[in-house]
Design an enzyme around this catalytic site. Structure first.
Site, PDB file in Angstrom:
ATOM      1  N   TRP A 152      -6.021  11.558-127.963  1.00  0.00           N
ATOM      2  CA  TRP A 152      -5.676  11.917-126.735  1.00  0.00           C
ATOM      3  C   TRP A 152      -4.484  12.461-126.631  1.00  0.00           C
ATOM      4  CZ3 TRP A 152      -0.959   9.449-126.365  1.00  0.00           C
ATOM      5  CH2 TRP A 152      -0.885   8.278-126.697  1.00  0.00           C
ATOM      6  N   ASN A 153      -3.643  12.520-127.638  1.00  0.00           N
ATOM      7  CA  ASN A 153      -2.093  13.122-127.486  1.00  0.00           C
ATOM      8  C   ASN A 153      -2.025  14.591-127.544  1.00  0.00           C
ATOM      9  OD1 ASN A 153      -3.015  12.707-130.392  1.00  0.00           O
ATOM     10  ND2 ASN A 153      -0.702  13.006-130.781  1.00  0.00           N
ATOM     11  N   ALA A 177     -14.351  13.813-128.463  1.00  0.00           N
ATOM     12  CA  ALA A 177     -12.976  13.845-128.217  1.00  0.00           C
ATOM     13  C   ALA A 177     -12.623  12.692-127.449  1.00  0.00           C
ATOM     14  CB  ALA A 177     -12.925  15.064-127.306  1.00  0.00           C
ATOM     15  N   GLU A 179     -11.922   9.955-124.675  1.00  0.00           N
ATOM     16  CA  GLU A 179     -12.446   9.746-123.205  1.00  0.00           C
ATOM     17  C   GLU A 179     -11.311   9.710-122.354  1.00  0.00           C
ATOM     18  OE1 GLU A 179     -15.688   8.942-125.986  1.00  0.00           O
ATOM     19  OE2 GLU A 179     -13.377   7.988-126.080  1.00  0.00           O
ATOM     20  N   GLU A 251      -6.677  12.327-140.970  1.00  0.00           N
ATOM     21  CA  GLU A 251      -5.184  12.578-140.632  1.00  0.00           C
ATOM     22  C   GLU A 251      -4.942  11.146-139.725  1.00  0.00           C
ATOM     23  OE1 GLU A 251      -2.494  12.939-138.050  1.00  0.00           O
ATOM     24  OE2 GLU A 251      -3.568  14.621-137.408  1.00  0.00           O
ATOM     25  N   CYS A 285       1.969  12.729-133.574  1.00  0.00           N
ATOM     26  CA  CYS A 285       1.960  11.944-134.971  1.00  0.00           C
ATOM     27  C   CYS A 285       3.000  12.277-136.106  1.00  0.00           C
ATOM     28  CB  CYS A 285       0.308  12.125-135.643  1.00  0.00           C
ATOM     29  SG  CYS A 285       0.191  13.977-135.882  1.00  0.00           S
ATOM     30  N   GLU A 382       4.285   2.300-136.752  1.00  0.00           N
ATOM     31  CA  GLU A 382       4.646   3.454-135.895  1.00  0.00           C
ATOM     32  C   GLU A 382       4.905   3.229-134.469  1.00  0.00           C
ATOM     33  OE1 GLU A 382       2.162   7.822-135.476  1.00  0.00           O
ATOM     34  OE2 GLU A 382       1.059   5.958-136.126  1.00  0.00           O
ATOM     35  N   GLU A 459      -5.716  20.066-142.574  1.00  0.00           N
ATOM     36  CA  GLU A 459      -6.029  20.768-141.479  1.00  0.00           C
ATOM     37  C   GLU A 459      -5.062  21.941-141.372  1.00  0.00           C
ATOM     38  OE1 GLU A 459      -8.849  18.318-138.430  1.00  0.00           O
ATOM     39  OE2 GLU A 459      -6.781  17.495-138.455  1.00  0.00           O
TER      40      GLU A 459
END
Length: 478
Positions: A152-153, A177, A179, A251, A285, A382, A459
């Site tokens: 979601w970020n 993706a 929700e 990732e 991230c 994190e 990526e």
């Protein structure tokens, strides 16, 4: 201002309706419900897989030139819709509108770059030991149907990284993706179809994450998995993929160290880190997460960065004056409170912020914590939020040991004007990406990925396209 939420299966956009399981999508700044998000049924998930499998031979056989043209058209359409889609992003995710527009521009540039790079999926000729009677051709072919899972970020950039690379390589994709921030993915998939993407090449589904991932990954037609998210979930998906020997790109979580050496350009370091840490309310991230500042600069840095944090204006991201928006959901607010409480128990000093702001929306104060305890959670786990923990160090060896003190290895940063410190940070930080005097480590043409428990594969860049291509050797005898 928001969008109509829907699934996309075999080119059909399917909204929520009577009798269909759905869930509300809310604005984290206000708590208001934006729309109802439909969940895909098991039959629809199977239909999405079947449609992607049917579309794959035709899309793989489409010339790279034509695939590129469709992607470039999509980028052009999305560029025309930037203002509208940026508003969707801010409404559902909370980040300031300027950040939303910046993310979309990055996503568009990534589509454009992948569209061109997809035309360069060259193989090679290997010289034969028997010239004239045998030749070896190394071919690069699309891997097949792909299942992609995004968080979601970054609700536009992360889906585009996966959709753009897969489609440019000649693969078909089923995107699951988030929700919590589905609107951007709906707009992106709609844009691809408006640009002429054939039905079945890009599906979009939503639902209970574990149920959707298990169904898609188990499908024999799915040959490639790409996931961005937490390390525990990534490890679970890898285990599912292993049952079918399916290729994966992961990732996963980050916990980026920052080393500010004694010879740093202090003004530049302070400005860069103050702005970068609180971008997207720290929900990035690769956000600088663990700050190790040389003892000669430590007290000054703590005071200055705390002053910056206190001055930040929080508010609804649609207000152009807002500098930091809300956290994405209530879980993140609770997590920040837990991190602060743990730091206080460990003897850390709360220099700025440290608590939720107001009772409406998911706002948490930009927080600065001074600590000299590497075992508190902020230096181990994190945080993924607007908390900046600072710890002093005295020697280079100590700084490197502290920086490499977690299993995560996504990004790392160092600020220095000396070649020796630059070399140490570049070669000894155990991460997939290093920024020296900069936080700008993500560009369309550069690889993005980590090591250790931050995952594997890249990526972006040509490496991102490689993840969707498999190698075939053809040895041809006369």
């Amino acid at each position: 201002m928001y969008t109509e939420l829907s699934l996309c299966i075999d080119g059909r956009f399917i909204p929520a309706g009577p009798g269909r399981l759905s869930e509300p999508v809310t604005n984290p700044a206000t708590g208001a419900v934006l729309d109802e998000l439909p969940h895909a049924t098991v039959d629809e998930l199977d239909e999405a897989v079947a449609a992607a499998a049917r579309a794959f031979p035709g899309w793989a056989a489409t010339s790279p030139f034509e695939r590129s043209a469709i992607l470039r058209r999509a980028a052009g359409i999305l560029r025309e819709r930037v203002d509208a889609v940026a508003a969707v992003m801010t409404l559902e995710q909370g980040k300031p509108i300027a950040e939303s527009k910046g993310e979309l521009i990055h996503a568009i540039e990534l589509i454009e770059w992948l569209a061109e790079e997809g035309r360069r999926t060259y193989g090679r000729v290997v010289p034969s030991r028997s010239p004239g009677t045998l030749e070896h051709l190394v071919l690069r072919e699309p891997v097949g149907v792909c299942a992609a899972f995004t968080p979601w970020n970054f609700p536009a950039l992360t889906p585009v990284r996966k959709l753009g690379a897969a489609l440019a390589a000649g693969c078909t994709v089923i995107l699951k993706a988030s929700e919590e921030t589905p609107g951007c993915a709906v707009e992106i998939v709609r844009t691809l179809h408006d640009a002429g993407l054939p039905a079945g090449c890009a599906q979009l589904v939503f639902g209970v994450p574990s149920a959707v991932s298990e169904r898609l990954i188990a499908a024999p037609q799915v040959r490639k998995i790409s996931f961005t998210g937490s390390t525990p979930v990534g490890e679970h998906l890898m285990a599912l993929a292993a049952r079918g020997a399916k290729r994966t790109t992961m990732e996963l979580g980050g916990n980026a160290p920052v080393i500010v050496f004694s010879d740093a350009d202090y003004t530049k370091a302070l400005a860069t880190l103050s702005a970068g840490k609180f971008r997207n309310a720290g929900q990035v991230c690769v956000s600088p997460a663990r700050f190790f500042v040389h003892e000669s600069l430590h007290d000054r840095f703590v005071a200055d960065v705390a002053a910056h944090a206190r001055a930040l204006r929080l508010g609804d991201g649609l207000d152009p004056a807002t500098q930091m928006g809300p956290l994405a959901n209530a879980r993140r607010v609770e997590a920040m409170e837990a991190f602060v409480a743990d730091a206080e128990r460990g003897g850390a000093r709360i220099v700025a912020g440290g608590k939720r702001q107001g009772n409406n929306g998911m706002f948490f104060e930009p927080t600065v914590i001074a600590a000299n305890a590497p075992d508190i959670r902020l230096f181990q786990d994190e945080c993924f939020g607007p908390i900046l923990p600072v710890m002093p160090f005295s020697t280079v060896e100590e700084a490197i040991e502290l920086a490499n003190g977690t299993a995560a290895g996504l990004a790392g940063y160092a600020f220095t004007q000396g070649i020796e410190h630059r070399q140490v940070a570049t070669h000894r930080l155990r991460v997939g990406m290093v920024g020296i005097n900069t936080l700008a480590i993500s560009a369309p043409e550069t690889p993005f990925g980590g090591v250790g428990e931050s995952g594997f594969g890249s990526e972006g860049g040509s490496e991102g396209l490689d993840a969707y291509l498999q190698t075939k050797l053809a040895s041809i005898s006369a």
